[in-house]
Design a protein around this motif. Structure first.
Motif, PDB file in Angstrom:
ATOM      1  N   ALA A 230      -8.574 -22.273  -1.781  1.00 25.47           N
ATOM      2  CA  ALA A 230      -9.864 -21.595  -1.598  1.00 25.47           C
ATOM      3  C   ALA A 230     -11.245 -21.429  -1.205  1.00 25.47           C
ATOM      4  N   TYR A 231     -11.758 -21.125  -0.187  1.00 21.43           N
ATOM      5  CA  TYR A 231     -12.365 -21.024   0.804  1.00 21.43           C
ATOM      6  C   TYR A 231     -13.973 -20.593   0.510  1.00 21.43           C
ATOM      7  N   ASP A 232     -15.160 -21.425   0.958  1.00 21.79           N
ATOM      8  CA  ASP A 232     -16.670 -20.496   1.036  1.00 21.79           C
ATOM      9  C   ASP A 232     -16.752 -19.569   1.787  1.00 21.79           C
ATOM     10  N   PRO A 233     -17.006 -18.564   1.052  1.00 23.74           N
ATOM     11  CA  PRO A 233     -17.114 -16.533   1.481  1.00 23.74           C
ATOM     12  C   PRO A 233     -17.983 -17.038   2.561  1.00 23.74           C
ATOM     13  N   ASP A 234     -19.149 -17.578   2.429  1.00 29.67           N
ATOM     14  CA  ASP A 234     -20.203 -17.408   3.197  1.00 29.67           C
ATOM     15  C   ASP A 234     -19.871 -17.806   5.133  1.00 29.67           C
ATOM     16  N   PHE A 235     -18.568 -19.325   5.215  1.00 25.28           N
ATOM     17  CA  PHE A 235     -18.296 -19.600   5.909  1.00 25.28           C
ATOM     18  C   PHE A 235     -18.247 -18.350   7.085  1.00 25.28           C
ATOM     19  N   ARG A 236     -18.031 -18.600   8.453  1.00 25.41           N
ATOM     20  CA  ARG A 236     -18.113 -17.573   8.860  1.00 25.41           C
ATOM     21  C   ARG A 236     -17.602 -18.021  10.524  1.00 25.41           C
ATOM     22  N   PHE A 237     -17.389 -19.309  10.720  1.00 26.82           N
ATOM     23  CA  PHE A 237     -17.262 -20.408  12.032  1.00 26.82           C
ATOM     24  C   PHE A 237     -15.446 -20.502  12.468  1.00 26.82           C
ATOM     25  N   ALA A 238     -14.627 -20.462  10.769  1.00 27.73           N
ATOM     26  CA  ALA A 238     -13.752 -20.555  10.966  1.00 27.73           C
ATOM     27  C   ALA A 238     -12.542 -19.859  12.323  1.00 27.73           C
ATOM     28  N   ALA A 239     -11.947 -20.379  13.434  1.00 32.76           N
ATOM     29  CA  ALA A 239     -11.482 -19.358  14.184  1.00 32.76           C
ATOM     30  C   ALA A 239      -9.947 -19.247  13.170  1.00 32.76           C
ATOM     31  N   THR A 240      -9.555 -19.185  12.158  1.00 37.21           N
ATOM     32  CA  THR A 240      -8.587 -19.571  11.697  1.00 37.21           C
ATOM     33  C   THR A 240      -8.169 -18.532  11.018  1.00 37.21           C
ATOM     34  N   GLY A 241      -9.305 -17.331  10.637  1.00 34.01           N
ATOM     35  CA  GLY A 241      -9.178 -16.823   9.208  1.00 34.01           C
ATOM     36  C   GLY A 241      -9.820 -14.720   9.591  1.00 34.01           C
ATOM     37  N   GLY A 242      -9.200 -14.350   9.525  1.00 32.05           N
ATOM     38  CA  GLY A 242      -8.993 -13.154   9.193  1.00 32.05           C
ATOM     39  C   GLY A 242      -8.721 -12.104   7.994  1.00 32.05           C
ATOM     40  N   PHE A 243      -8.199 -11.083   7.768  1.00 34.25           N
ATOM     41  CA  PHE A 243      -8.316  -9.640   6.980  1.00 34.25           C
ATOM     42  C   PHE A 243      -7.631  -8.854   7.496  1.00 34.25           C
ATOM     43  N   ARG A 244      -7.413  -8.241   6.251  1.00 29.79           N
ATOM     44  CA  ARG A 244      -7.205  -6.520   6.761  1.00 29.79           C
ATOM     45  C   ARG A 244      -7.329  -5.992   5.737  1.00 29.79           C
ATOM     46  N   CYS A 245      -7.078  -4.670   5.648  1.00 31.08           N
ATOM     47  CA  CYS A 245      -8.107  -3.532   4.094  1.00 31.08           C
ATOM     48  C   CYS A 245      -6.676  -2.608   3.526  1.00 31.08           C
ATOM     49  N   VAL A 246      -7.627  -2.650   1.894  1.00 32.18           N
ATOM     50  CA  VAL A 246      -5.917  -1.911   1.525  1.00 32.18           C
ATOM     51  C   VAL A 246      -6.953  -0.826   0.983  1.00 32.18           C
ATOM     52  N   ARG A 247      -6.165   0.230   0.269  1.00 31.27           N
ATOM     53  CA  ARG A 247      -6.749   1.683  -0.005  1.00 31.27           C
ATOM     54  C   ARG A 247      -5.612   1.586  -1.681  1.00 31.27           C
ATOM     55  N   SER A 248      -6.133   1.863  -2.738  1.00 27.77           N
ATOM     56  CA  SER A 248      -6.129   2.245  -4.271  1.00 27.77           C
ATOM     57  C   SER A 248      -4.644   3.451  -3.837  1.00 27.77           C
ATOM     58  N   GLN A 249      -3.636   3.638  -4.604  1.00 25.56           N
ATOM     59  CA  GLN A 249      -3.295   5.158  -4.240  1.00 25.56           C
ATOM     60  C   GLN A 249      -3.111   5.551  -6.254  1.00 25.56           C
ATOM     61  N   ASP A 250      -3.886   5.159  -7.038  1.00 29.21           N
ATOM     62  CA  ASP A 250      -4.085   6.246  -8.160  1.00 29.21           C
ATOM     63  C   ASP A 250      -5.457   6.757  -8.454  1.00 29.21           C
TER      64      ASP A 250
END
Length: 250
Positions: A230-250
């Motif tokens: 669980a993580y604070d969505p507004d925190f942007r200073f972590a050197a350990t947090g990234g992401f990737r994206c998805v697209r729905s197929q239906d």
């Protein structure tokens, strides 16, 4: 910020081209029942059950600094916190120092969205409920970029003090050949944190988002397909947090 018209033009052209984010293709994940959760993990990973998953497509690799910078240049969105860092800011490394809304804006710009917890877990462990993307063999330095024990400290036994290039660790790929779904950087999901069973206490309801996958400084207990942070969505200073994206197929 970019205009709505410009965004629509970009999305239409990118979709027609077949590769929404250059250098980071979307990999199809098929629909069907799969194992979700774990009775052997932390309390918030329980209960394990079978859920019916919908088809979607997910980025092969974590979003890199180079990919994120193209978004910044095109839209005027704020740069990641670690932009220009001598290691964390390298073009082929996963972008870190981004909040939930930063990640969400990047995905939306490309006509995509952040994955749900169930989508992340289906992509990471397949349908049969594997402990790791590569199967059930333990984490090692050939399969994932993790940290030492106890958490949370860097460990360069895998060849990297901090983040590794997003195309590292091919031996740790998932069944569909997605890379680094465990280790390297934590990944934002779009879900608010709540226990799988029982009610959500008022002090956390709708407050935290969920990160998945562990990072370069995570000890082995956090490097799994079911661990939830669980993580604070507004925190942007972590050197350990990234992401990737998805697209729905239906």
């Amino acid at each position: 910020m970019f205009s709505a018209v410009a965004a629509l033009i970009w999305v239409a052209s990118a979709t027609a081209g077949g590769e929404t984010i250059p250098g980071n293709p979307l990999i199809d994940i098929t629909a069907g029942p799969f194992v979700f959760g774990s009775d052997a993990g932390k309390e918030n990973e329980r209960p394990q059950r079978i859920v019916e998953g919908k088809a979607f497509a997910m980025n092969e690799i974590e979003i890199t600094n180079a990919q994120y910078q193209r978004f910044v240049d095109a839209t005027g969105h704020r740069a990641p916190f670690y932009s220009g860092h001598p290691s964390l800011g390298l073009p082929d490394r996963p972008v870190v120092g981004v909040s939930f809304s930063d990640a969400e804006a990047f995905c939306a710009y490309h006509g995509l969205r952040l994955p749900s917890e169930q989508e992340y877990e289906r992509a990471a462990r397949g349908m049969g409920g594997a402990l790791f993307p590569w199967g059930n063999l333990p984490v090692d330095a050939m399969r994932a970029n993790g940290g030492g024990s106890p958490c949370c400290r860097a460990d360069n036994s895998d060849g990297y003090d901090m983040t590794a290039p997003a195309r590292s660790f091919p031996k740790g790929a998932s069944k569909e050949h997605l890379l680094n779904l465990v280790g390297n950087v934590w990944e934002w999901t779009r879900d608010f944190y709540a226990p799988y069973s029982g009610g959500t206490s008022p002090d956390i309801a709708g407050k935290y988002r969920v990160l998945r996958g562990g990072a370069w400084n995570s000890d082995p207990s956090r490097l799994s397909t079911t661990y939830r942070l669980a993580y604070d969505p507004d925190f942007r200073f972590a050197a350990t947090g990234g992401f990737r994206c998805v697209r729905s197929q239906d």
